[in-house]
Scaffold this active site. Sequence first.
Site, PDB file in Angstrom:
ATOM      1  N   CYS A 188      -2.671   0.484  10.512  1.00 24.75           N
ATOM      2  CA  CYS A 188      -3.524   0.119   9.375  1.00 24.75           C
ATOM      3  C   CYS A 188      -3.055  -1.097   8.576  1.00 24.75           C
ATOM      4  CB  CYS A 188      -3.722   1.297   8.417  1.00 24.75           C
ATOM      5  SG  CYS A 188      -4.507   2.718   9.203  1.00 24.75           S
ATOM      6  N   ASP A 190      -3.610  -4.103   9.347  1.00 30.17           N
ATOM      7  CA  ASP A 190      -4.718  -5.054   9.380  1.00 30.17           C
ATOM      8  C   ASP A 190      -5.819  -4.657   8.399  1.00 30.17           C
ATOM      9  OD1 ASP A 190      -5.300  -2.815  10.892  1.00 30.17           O
ATOM     10  OD2 ASP A 190      -5.925  -3.912  12.673  1.00 30.17           O
TER      11      ASP A 190
END
Length: 201
Positions: A188, A190
């Site tokens: 997560c 990104d």
Amino acid sequence: MQKSVQRPDLLKKSAQHYSSWPRVDAIRIVWSESREPPKDSLVSDLFSYVESASRKSTHMIKLKIDMHDEDNLNTRFKPINDLDTNAIFSVDDDVLVPCDILVFAFTLWTSAQDSMVRFVPRMHWIQSEMQDASFPRYIYGGWWSVWWMGTYSMVLSKCAFLHQKYLDLYTDHMPVQIRDYVTHKRNCEDIAMSFLVANAT
């Protein structure tokens, strides 16, 4: 560029591909596995690709491997002190974007440098069977659902142009609970960067 200890061939292919782009200033590889530094043969191949691309370019392309002490996805967005440009193209080692599309995306980014120009759409769905409708649960649809439905709900930053200032915001100003979640779940980062940029703009 993200590294993978288990995928040196992908890393070499990625470095060779992106160093051939005429606008590239430097290739930076984020290496977060201090217990297993890059092998000499890998480093030699990477420098060979970049030197070969430099001979065909109008300028010398730099290559640097940024070593980190911990295997943590947050290192992907650690500030880089000696950058000569504001533009960062952050990409996983298994993603190859054609150079003509890079040119188009970079042109878009230069017209709105506070934004991110991203390439990887994804979809999330509300789970159909929920015990408590007041707390909906979401499931990750992935690329197949984007292709099948022709729509998306977010675009990941695993392949994106962004301004270097967001590295500092991510590392030093984003709530620590978010970075802790990324560390714990190994996922997560990104999505966290996408929300950070959306909040900043």
